[in-house]
Design a protein around this motif. Structure first.
Motif, PDB file in Angstrom:
ATOM      1  N   PHE A  34     -59.869  -2.009  -2.455  1.00  0.00           N
ATOM      2  CA  PHE A  34     -58.623  -1.236  -2.319  1.00  0.00           C
ATOM      3  C   PHE A  34     -58.895   0.167  -1.786  1.00  0.00           C
ATOM      4  CE2 PHE A  34     -56.767  -4.151  -5.715  1.00  0.00           C
ATOM      5  CZ  PHE A  34     -55.987  -4.835  -4.791  1.00  0.00           C
ATOM      6  N   ARG A  35     -60.028   0.736  -2.172  1.00  0.00           N
ATOM      7  CA  ARG A  35     -60.392   2.068  -1.679  1.00  0.00           C
ATOM      8  C   ARG A  35     -60.532   2.045  -0.156  1.00  0.00           C
ATOM      9  NH1 ARG A  35     -64.088   6.364  -3.620  1.00  0.00           N
ATOM     10  NH2 ARG A  35     -65.021   7.368  -1.798  1.00  0.00           N
ATOM     11  N   PHE A  36     -61.256   1.047   0.358  1.00  0.00           N
ATOM     12  CA  PHE A  36     -61.455   0.952   1.791  1.00  0.00           C
ATOM     13  C   PHE A  36     -60.145   0.647   2.518  1.00  0.00           C
ATOM     14  CE2 PHE A  36     -65.857   1.370   1.229  1.00  0.00           C
ATOM     15  CZ  PHE A  36     -66.452   1.508   2.478  1.00  0.00           C
ATOM     16  N   LEU A  37     -59.316  -0.186   1.906  1.00  0.00           N
ATOM     17  CA  LEU A  37     -58.034  -0.504   2.519  1.00  0.00           C
ATOM     18  C   LEU A  37     -57.154   0.738   2.624  1.00  0.00           C
ATOM     19  CD1 LEU A  37     -56.136  -2.685   3.628  1.00  0.00           C
ATOM     20  CD2 LEU A  37     -55.353  -3.080   1.269  1.00  0.00           C
ATOM     21  N   ALA A  38     -57.122   1.523   1.545  1.00  0.00           N
ATOM     22  CA  ALA A  38     -56.322   2.747   1.555  1.00  0.00           C
ATOM     23  C   ALA A  38     -56.861   3.754   2.566  1.00  0.00           C
ATOM     24  CB  ALA A  38     -56.292   3.358   0.158  1.00  0.00           C
ATOM     25  N   ARG A  39     -58.183   3.872   2.640  1.00  0.00           N
ATOM     26  CA  ARG A  39     -58.776   4.813   3.588  1.00  0.00           C
ATOM     27  C   ARG A  39     -58.485   4.396   5.034  1.00  0.00           C
ATOM     28  NH1 ARG A  39     -62.749   8.498   2.788  1.00  0.00           N
ATOM     29  NH2 ARG A  39     -61.698   8.665   0.781  1.00  0.00           N
ATOM     30  N   THR A  42     -54.919   5.318   6.013  1.00  0.00           N
ATOM     31  CA  THR A  42     -54.582   6.743   6.052  1.00  0.00           C
ATOM     32  C   THR A  42     -55.334   7.464   7.169  1.00  0.00           C
ATOM     33  OG1 THR A  42     -56.239   7.118   4.314  1.00  0.00           O
ATOM     34  CG2 THR A  42     -53.927   6.868   3.623  1.00  0.00           C
ATOM     35  N   VAL A  43     -56.623   7.714   6.955  1.00  0.00           N
ATOM     36  CA  VAL A  43     -57.383   8.481   7.939  1.00  0.00           C
ATOM     37  C   VAL A  43     -58.120   7.602   8.940  1.00  0.00           C
ATOM     38  CG1 VAL A  43     -57.675  10.420   6.371  1.00  0.00           C
ATOM     39  CG2 VAL A  43     -59.385   8.597   6.402  1.00  0.00           C
ATOM     40  N   LYS A  44     -58.225   6.307   8.660  1.00  0.00           N
ATOM     41  CA  LYS A  44     -58.890   5.343   9.543  1.00  0.00           C
ATOM     42  C   LYS A  44     -60.330   5.761   9.875  1.00  0.00           C
ATOM     43  CE  LYS A  44     -54.597   3.736  11.665  1.00  0.00           C
ATOM     44  NZ  LYS A  44     -53.853   3.489  12.920  1.00  0.00           N
ATOM     45  N   LEU A  45     -60.962   6.425   8.914  1.00  0.00           N
ATOM     46  CA  LEU A  45     -62.338   6.859   9.118  1.00  0.00           C
ATOM     47  C   LEU A  45     -63.081   6.765   7.792  1.00  0.00           C
ATOM     48  CD1 LEU A  45     -64.464   8.164  10.997  1.00  0.00           C
ATOM     49  CD2 LEU A  45     -63.651  10.389  10.184  1.00  0.00           C
ATOM     50  N   TRP A  46     -64.161   6.026   7.771  1.00  0.00           N
ATOM     51  CA  TRP A  46     -64.953   5.897   6.566  1.00  0.00           C
ATOM     52  C   TRP A  46     -66.023   6.973   6.546  1.00  0.00           C
ATOM     53  CZ3 TRP A  46     -65.540  -0.083   7.380  1.00  0.00           C
ATOM     54  CH2 TRP A  46     -64.309  -0.685   7.092  1.00  0.00           C
ATOM     55  N   ARG A  47     -66.097   7.681   5.426  1.00  0.00           N
ATOM     56  CA  ARG A  47     -66.985   8.825   5.321  1.00  0.00           C
ATOM     57  C   ARG A  47     -68.184   8.499   4.423  1.00  0.00           C
ATOM     58  NH1 ARG A  47     -62.206  13.016   3.815  1.00  0.00           N
ATOM     59  NH2 ARG A  47     -62.341  11.702   1.951  1.00  0.00           N
ATOM     60  N   ARG A  48     -69.018   9.523   4.199  1.00  0.00           N
ATOM     61  CA  ARG A  48     -70.231   9.310   3.396  1.00  0.00           C
ATOM     62  C   ARG A  48     -69.917   8.801   2.002  1.00  0.00           C
ATOM     63  NH1 ARG A  48     -73.267  14.988   3.873  1.00  0.00           N
ATOM     64  NH2 ARG A  48     -71.109  15.634   3.481  1.00  0.00           N
ATOM     65  N   ASP A  49     -68.875   9.344   1.393  1.00  0.00           N
ATOM     66  CA  ASP A  49     -68.556   8.921   0.030  1.00  0.00           C
ATOM     67  C   ASP A  49     -68.164   7.453  -0.011  1.00  0.00           C
ATOM     68  OD1 ASP A  49     -65.144   9.398  -0.146  1.00  0.00           O
ATOM     69  OD2 ASP A  49     -66.317  10.284   1.469  1.00  0.00           O
ATOM     70  N   ASP A  50     -67.525   6.942   1.052  1.00  0.00           N
ATOM     71  CA  ASP A  50     -67.161   5.529   1.089  1.00  0.00           C
ATOM     72  C   ASP A  50     -68.402   4.638   1.177  1.00  0.00           C
ATOM     73  OD1 ASP A  50     -64.301   5.954   1.144  1.00  0.00           O
ATOM     74  OD2 ASP A  50     -64.567   6.654   3.192  1.00  0.00           O
TER      75      ASP A  50
END
Length: 243
Positions: A34-39, A42-50
């Motif tokens: 769900f975290r990845f789906l929400a990201r 929204t921002v359509k960019l996965w960051r270091r924390d992801d």
């Protein structure tokens, strides 16, 4: 309760482990998904924390796999039943510790990087990197001791080559990990307290960030389990004849 002759006692510890496997794997996998789906929406960019969170999820699967294997070699039993169990159960416990240490590190790193993306102050960033370094060293220490003790450098069947370190090191790393948890979850509070919003909003935000403190209860349960499993007999260092 002791079993009477001819009577089979149900092993509730193994039931608890099976429940932990199902609940833990489902919760961690769904929450990360769900975290990845929400990201993505929204921002359509996965960051270091992801990516650190994904790494933590993979390490947690390793812990689950080790627990499943442990259930086949006497995990949850009072004493190992066969020589095969006596050999493989310590190795399985070591694997759980190794996977767990890196999984915990990845989750803490994910939270730290997420907080650093929200709060840009220099002091906050310095404290976050300091906690990151302590967490990394602590996790590596726990991993390395488990690897040496049970797999690499201890030929003894009773796995007591390092004496009390078998219990002292995991307990110490667990305490340090809990202290880091407390620091991580309290770090945003001073920043939130200075926000230019009403008191009710500040209180709500602080409560959201402090929800992670509930995880510390599991750390205390882990300490209790370690102390309960501590052997009462004296542990001696091996000599050449023993090796």
């Amino acid at each position: 309760m002791d079993a009477q002759p001819g009577q089979t006692v149900h092993n509730f510890k193994q039931d608890a482990l099976y429940a932990a496997i199902v609940v833990g794997s489902a919760t961690s996998s769904l929450s990360t998904g769900f975290r990845f789906l929400a990201r993505r929406r929204t921002v359509k960019l996965w960051r270091r924390d992801d990516w650190f969170m994904v790494a933590g999820l993979i390490w947690s699967w390793g812990v689950i796999a080790a627990i499943i294997h442990g259930l086949t070699v006497g995990l949850g039993d009072e004493v190992p039943k066969t020589n095969h169990d006596r050999i493989w159960l310590p190795r399985t416990n070591a694997a759980m510790l190794m996977f767990q240490n890196w999984g915990v590190f990845c989750v803490k790193a994910s939270i730290l990087f997420f907080n650093m993306s929200l709060f840009k102050g220099k002091t906050f960033t310095k404290v976050a990197w300091a906690v990151f370094a302590v967490t990394f060293i602590n996790s590596f220490t726990g991993f390395f001791i488990a690897f040496l003790q049970e797999i690499a450098a201890c030929p003894r069947a009773d796995k007591q080559c390092f004496g009390e370190s078998k219990f002292v090191v995991p307990l110490t790393t667990g305490i340090i990990s809990t202290v880091c948890d407390i620091v991580i979850y309290f770090m945003p509070i001073p920043v939130l307290a200075r926000l230019g919003v009403d008191r009710r909003t500040k209180l709500g935000l602080c409560c959201v960030f402090l929800l992670g403190l509930l995880c510390i209860a599991t750390s205390f349960a882990r300490w209790a389990a370690m102390l309960q499993d501590h052997p009462q007999d004296a542990v001696t260092m091996p000599n050449r004849a023993t090796l």
